[in-house]
Design a protein around this motif. Structure first.
Motif, short mmCIF file in Angstrom:
data_model
loop_
_atom_site.label_atom_id
_atom_site.label_comp_id
_atom_site.label_asym_id
_atom_site.label_seq_id
_atom_site.Cartn_x
_atom_site.Cartn_y
_atom_site.Cartn_z
N GLU A 33 -7.05 14.27 -32.40
CA GLU A 33 -8.20 14.07 -32.71
C GLU A 33 -9.30 13.41 -31.73
O GLU A 33 -10.49 13.62 -31.70
N HIS A 34 -8.60 12.98 -30.95
CA HIS A 34 -9.44 11.80 -29.62
C HIS A 34 -10.03 12.74 -28.79
O HIS A 34 -9.48 13.83 -28.45
N GLU A 35 -11.04 12.31 -28.04
CA GLU A 35 -11.88 13.22 -27.19
C GLU A 35 -12.33 12.29 -26.15
O GLU A 35 -12.42 11.20 -26.34
N GLY A 36 -12.45 12.76 -24.79
CA GLY A 36 -12.98 12.12 -23.84
C GLY A 36 -12.39 11.04 -23.40
O GLY A 36 -12.76 9.72 -22.96
N GLY A 37 -10.94 10.95 -23.60
CA GLY A 37 -10.08 9.67 -23.04
C GLY A 37 -10.11 8.73 -23.97
O GLY A 37 -9.35 7.61 -23.78
N VAL A 38 -10.41 8.67 -25.33
CA VAL A 38 -10.58 7.63 -26.11
C VAL A 38 -9.20 7.77 -26.78
O VAL A 38 -8.80 8.89 -27.48
N SER A 39 -8.37 6.89 -26.91
CA SER A 39 -7.12 6.93 -27.68
C SER A 39 -7.55 7.22 -29.25
O SER A 39 -8.53 6.67 -29.99
N PRO A 40 -6.28 7.78 -30.05
CA PRO A 40 -6.60 7.98 -31.29
C PRO A 40 -6.64 6.36 -32.06
O PRO A 40 -7.35 6.37 -33.34
N PHE A 41 -5.95 5.67 -31.66
CA PHE A 41 -5.91 4.23 -32.10
C PHE A 41 -7.52 3.55 -31.94
O PHE A 41 -8.06 3.17 -33.08
N ASP A 42 -8.19 3.82 -31.01
CA ASP A 42 -9.55 3.36 -30.90
C ASP A 42 -10.53 4.25 -31.56
O ASP A 42 -11.64 3.43 -32.21
N ALA A 43 -10.20 5.41 -31.70
CA ALA A 43 -11.16 6.31 -32.36
C ALA A 43 -11.13 6.04 -34.07
O ALA A 43 -11.90 6.05 -34.59
N CYS A 44 -9.94 5.84 -34.50
CA CYS A 44 -9.53 5.35 -36.02
C CYS A 44 -10.21 4.19 -36.03
O CYS A 44 -11.11 3.96 -37.12
N CYS A 45 -10.13 3.09 -35.33
CA CYS A 45 -10.98 1.83 -35.53
C CYS A 45 -12.33 1.84 -35.28
O CYS A 45 -13.06 1.28 -36.06
N ALA A 46 -12.80 2.77 -34.53
CA ALA A 46 -14.26 3.08 -34.62
C ALA A 46 -14.88 3.50 -35.69
O ALA A 46 -16.07 3.29 -36.17
N LEU A 47 -14.05 4.43 -36.14
CA LEU A 47 -14.65 5.06 -37.76
C LEU A 47 -14.85 3.78 -38.81
O LEU A 47 -15.74 3.76 -39.32
N GLY A 48 -13.83 3.08 -38.84
CA GLY A 48 -13.76 1.88 -39.51
C GLY A 48 -14.92 0.91 -39.32
O GLY A 48 -15.43 0.49 -40.31
N GLY A 49 -14.93 0.69 -37.93
CA GLY A 49 -15.88 -0.34 -37.67
C GLY A 49 -17.59 0.18 -37.98
O GLY A 49 -18.50 -0.59 -38.02
N ALA A 50 -17.64 1.52 -37.99
CA ALA A 50 -19.05 2.19 -38.21
C ALA A 50 -19.37 1.87 -39.61
O ALA A 50 -20.57 2.14 -40.04
N ILE A 51 -18.44 1.55 -40.59
CA ILE A 51 -18.89 1.46 -42.05
C ILE A 51 -19.51 0.11 -42.30
O ILE A 51 -18.97 -0.83 -42.06
N GLU A 52 -20.59 0.19 -42.96
CA GLU A 52 -21.24 -0.95 -43.45
C GLU A 52 -20.48 -1.31 -44.69
O GLU A 52 -20.53 -0.75 -45.60
N PRO A 53 -20.10 -2.73 -44.71
CA PRO A 53 -19.30 -3.36 -46.01
C PRO A 53 -20.11 -3.17 -47.03
O PRO A 53 -21.34 -3.52 -47.26
N ALA A 54 -19.63 -2.57 -48.27
CA ALA A 54 -20.04 -2.58 -49.42
C ALA A 54 -19.25 -3.02 -50.51
O ALA A 54 -18.10 -2.93 -50.49
N ALA A 55 -19.77 -3.36 -51.58
CA ALA A 55 -18.95 -3.83 -52.73
C ALA A 55 -17.96 -3.05 -53.36
O ALA A 55 -17.11 -3.31 -53.90
N ASP A 56 -18.41 -1.62 -53.43
CA ASP A 56 -17.31 -0.66 -53.92
C ASP A 56 -16.68 -0.10 -52.98
O ASP A 56 -16.00 1.24 -53.16
N ASP A 57 -16.34 -0.33 -51.96
CA ASP A 57 -15.72 0.08 -50.75
C ASP A 57 -13.99 0.14 -51.32
O ASP A 57 -13.74 -0.71 -52.12
#
Length: 508
Positions: free
Chosen positions: A316-340
């Protein structure tokens, strides 16, 4: 004396060879992934012939990449994953390799817990039996595979096997054997009463002679030199339990320094002057010739992210981004919320419960793949927090930590660790801290450094620093409490899930 040091790191899946100069600069590296076999549920094994073939391959490739003469390598050190069981037969040939992800002995551990075996082993080894612990596995083989058990001539750990193949010497060292619960820790020697507690009193002759980690175990043989491109006669030191090597290779060398490793295992450790603490910890090992490492460990860390990436993000990665980094970036984009959602990182069981299983909890229709990734990243950090709280309750004091292992490579995960743990987190420059720690031990063994501290000062540099976000302190305290409460509630259900149902009468 040569200008370079060769560090080997024999993990559960990958073996690496890295050549460093005396300042800790990485000159060349090579790695090879091995194959695990799972012949039965809970059984995780590897072929020892493949491990040695891969070791020869990465050593040769590393020397070729470095474009140096093999005589320029002053010494070799090897780190390897602790516990599991790597056995030679009575003729010295490879017999079986059981990895530290194995949970076949969970039932035996339950039996021993009821019988109070841990009450006998802990005062001596500072460790209670657990499923993939070396003596527990040996006792399981004695009971369930007597034909194989009776062929065992030597009980090794992962890196001991590699050192044996390099040098022809049958030897182990104190950090790995103490981490495996096989030593009287204070005396730094094997103990008959300890072996009797495991039901292994007739196995003392299977344990190889002991040396200290930086002692010379032997030298590269002529045959191995031909196979690997090394120079015959190159000194090889005893080596290190890989978690100790990673701590050393990340710059942790002072009493009170803390090392957190987010690798296949969750490793949380603090250097202490004495093995005697105010309370129990999962295990302790030696660190150097006079100090020790208090540890809380379990197979609950970055292996969870590896599983998620392998099953859901490959391709699923594009532009030379590893799947590991792509996965972490998805998680990092989530604003923490109480009902996560919450996640339990028990793909390979929990520390003292081989029946535990991983799981996501609290998923709602508005949650996305990114929420699940963040839940996993936080869940692994919660597992580390549980271990760190145990170490602190035992009396070890620290206010900051160095993070290493695969999880440290993320630009996002270390901040989650700092926020969840509530302490500043540093990431070392070297990505190969296990190999670097082994190289520091090698340099110490041949006199390039006076001790491990001097070697770390010469060869280790930090790269990134993370401070905890105080605005998230209450948020993570609440989520951690929920994480623990759900785990407690799930424990009896995990046992029902993993219980083998009886065969119905008349079934084929």
């Amino acid at each position: 004396m040569g200008e370079y040091l060769l560090g080997l790191d024999a993990g559960n899946t990958v073996i690496k060879a890295v050549i460093f100069d005396r300042a800790g600069n990485e000159i060349a590296a090579a790695s090879e992934e091995g194959h695990s076999r799972m012949p039965s549920p809970g059984h995780v094994e590897r072929g020892l012939d493949e491990l040695w073939a891969n070791a020869r391959q990465v050593i040769r490739a590393c020397i070729e990449k470095a474009k140096i003469q093999p005589e320029e390598i002053a010494a070799i050190g090897c780190a390897g994953h602790g516990n599991g069981l790597y056995a030679l037969d009575r003729g010295g040939a490879p017999l079986i390799g059981i990895q530290s992800l194995d949970t076949r002995a969970a039932g035996l551990v339950d039996e021993w817990r009821e019988a109070g075996v841990g009450d006998r082993t802990y005062p001596i080894a500072r460790q209670r039996p657990w499923p993939s612990q070396t003596p527990t596995l040996l006792a399981w083989l004695k009971r369930h595979r007597p034909e194989l058990f009776n062929r065992i001539g030597t009980v090794f750990l992962s890196k001991d096997f590699v050192v044996n193949r390099l040098t022809g010497r049958r030897v182990s060292e104190v950090s790995d054997m103490s981490g495996a619960g096989l030593l009287d820790l204070a005396a730094r020697r094997y103990d008959q009463a300890l072996m009797e507690a495991y039901g292994l009193d007739d196995c003392m002759d299977l344990l190889p002679p002991l040396i200290e980690s930086a002692d010379i175990a032997g030298a590269v043989t002529e045959e191995v030199a031909t196979q690997t491109g090394l120079a015959a006669g190159t000194p090889v030191v005893g080596g290190l339990f890989d978690v100790v090597a990673s701590a050393l290779g990340s710059g942790v060398s002072r009493t009170g320094s803390a090392s957190i490793i987010a690798g296949t295992w969750s490793i949380n450790q603090v250097i202490i002057d004495s093995p005697d603490l105010d309370g129990p910890v999962f295990m302790s090992s030696t660190f150097d010739r006079s100090r020790y490492m208090a540890m809380e460990n379990s197979a609950t860390s970055a292996a969870n992210l590896e599983w998620l990436v392998r099953e859901f993000f490959e391709g699923e990665h594009e532009g030379g981004v590893s799947p590991f980094d792509a996965c972490c970036a998805l998680g990092g984009a989530i604003e923490p919320a109480a009902d996560d959602p919450l996640y339990h990182p028990y793909l390979y069981g929990a520390q003292q419960d081989g029946h535990a299983r991983a799981g996501f909890y609290g998923i709602a229709g508005w949650h996305t793949k990114g929420h699940l990734v963040r839940a996993l990243l936080e869940g692994v950090a919660f597992g580390h927090r549980q271990h760190i709280e145990t170490i602190r309750k035992a009396g070890a004091v620290f206010n900051e930590a160095v993070l290493s292992g695969g999880g440290s490579r993320s630009l996002i995960w270390p901040q989650i660790f700092a926020d969840v743990l509530g302490v500043p987190v540093t990431v070392a420059r070297s990505r190969e801290t296990g190999a670097l720690g082994a190289a520091i031990a090698a340099g110490t063994g041949v006199g390039l450094f006076t001790d491990f501290g001097a070697g770390a000062a010469a060869m280790v540099r930090s790269e990134r620093h993370y401070r905890p976000d105080v605005s998230l302190e209450a948020h993570y305290a609440r989520r951690y409490a929920l994480h623990q409460d759900i785990a407690e509630a799930m424990a009896p259900l995990w046992r029902r899930l993993t219980a083998v149902p009886p065969v119905a009468a008349g079934a084929a």
